[in-house]
Motif scaffolding. Structure first.
Motif, short mmCIF file in Angstrom:
data_model
loop_
_atom_site.label_atom_id
_atom_site.label_comp_id
_atom_site.label_asym_id
_atom_site.label_seq_id
_atom_site.Cartn_x
_atom_site.Cartn_y
_atom_site.Cartn_z
N LEU A 8 -4.46 4.03 -9.14
CA LEU A 8 -3.35 3.18 -8.74
C LEU A 8 -3.74 2.45 -7.47
N ASP A 9 -3.78 1.13 -7.56
CA ASP A 9 -4.17 0.29 -6.43
C ASP A 9 -2.93 -0.43 -5.92
N TYR A 10 -2.76 -0.54 -4.62
CA TYR A 10 -1.59 -1.19 -4.04
C TYR A 10 -1.81 -2.68 -3.76
N GLY A 11 -2.93 -3.23 -4.20
CA GLY A 11 -3.20 -4.65 -3.96
C GLY A 11 -3.35 -4.92 -2.48
N TRP A 12 -2.72 -5.99 -1.99
CA TRP A 12 -2.85 -6.36 -0.57
C TRP A 12 -2.22 -5.31 0.35
N LEU A 13 -1.30 -4.51 -0.17
CA LEU A 13 -0.71 -3.44 0.64
C LEU A 13 -1.73 -2.33 0.94
N GLY A 14 -2.86 -2.34 0.23
CA GLY A 14 -3.93 -1.39 0.47
C GLY A 14 -4.58 -1.55 1.84
N HIS A 15 -4.28 -2.65 2.52
CA HIS A 15 -4.76 -2.82 3.90
C HIS A 15 -3.85 -2.12 4.89
N ILE A 16 -2.69 -1.67 4.42
CA ILE A 16 -1.73 -0.98 5.29
C ILE A 16 -1.55 0.48 4.88
N PHE A 17 -1.36 0.71 3.57
CA PHE A 17 -1.12 2.06 3.05
C PHE A 17 -2.30 2.52 2.19
N VAL A 18 -2.61 3.80 2.25
CA VAL A 18 -3.70 4.36 1.44
C VAL A 18 -3.18 4.59 0.02
N SER A 19 -3.81 3.93 -0.94
CA SER A 19 -3.44 4.09 -2.34
C SER A 19 -4.23 5.25 -2.95
N PRO A 20 -3.79 5.77 -4.11
CA PRO A 20 -4.59 6.79 -4.78
C PRO A 20 -6.01 6.30 -5.09
N ALA A 21 -6.18 5.02 -5.43
CA ALA A 21 -7.51 4.48 -5.70
C ALA A 21 -8.39 4.56 -4.45
N GLN A 22 -7.82 4.23 -3.29
CA GLN A 22 -8.58 4.31 -2.05
C GLN A 22 -8.92 5.76 -1.70
N HIS A 23 -8.00 6.66 -1.95
CA HIS A 23 -8.27 8.06 -1.61
C HIS A 23 -9.36 8.63 -2.53
N GLN A 24 -9.40 8.18 -3.78
CA GLN A 24 -10.47 8.62 -4.68
C GLN A 24 -11.82 8.17 -4.13
N ILE A 25 -11.90 6.99 -3.59
CA ILE A 25 -13.15 6.50 -2.99
C ILE A 25 -13.55 7.38 -1.82
#
Length: 106
Positions: A8-25
């Motif tokens: 699950l990616d938050y799109g541009w909000l991924g620069h503010i909040f950690v998404s599940p996709a970012q945490h997997q990375i």
């Protein structure tokens, strides 16, 4: 969802909040992902310190520590007891824990 396998990616909000996709990375074993996405909930810290990696699309990668010690942490006993044993060994021998893990495997 943070520790799920749901991409699950938050799109541009991924620069503010950690998404599940970012945490997997953050859990990726690939060298290019090492020391990335260290924030717990707010990605703004990673953005400020240059450690952010916001995926543009789904990435497939192996997860783990990358040093071959992944299997050493699979049971609750190992997960909770092993750090205490490692800390006691460091206090007794004065060596870093990673060096102790390597010497146990050798």
């Amino acid at each position: 969802l943070r520790h799920s396998h749901v991409w699950l990616d938050y799109g541009w909000l991924g620069h503010i909040f950690v998404s599940p996709a970012q945490h997997q990375i953050h859990h990726s074993a690939l060298p290019r992902h090492r020391d990335r996405n260290l924030g717990f909930a707010l990605a703004i810290w990673d953005w400020m310190f240059g450690t952010i990696h916001v995926p543009k699309s789904r990435e497939l990668f192996p997860m783990g520590l990358g040093d071959g010690s992944d299997g050493a942490w699979h049971s609750p006993w190992q997960l909770y007891w092993r750090p205490l044993v490692g800390a006691a060994r460091v206090l007794r021998h004065g060596r870093p824990f990673r060096a102790l893990v390597r010497s146990e495997r050798e």
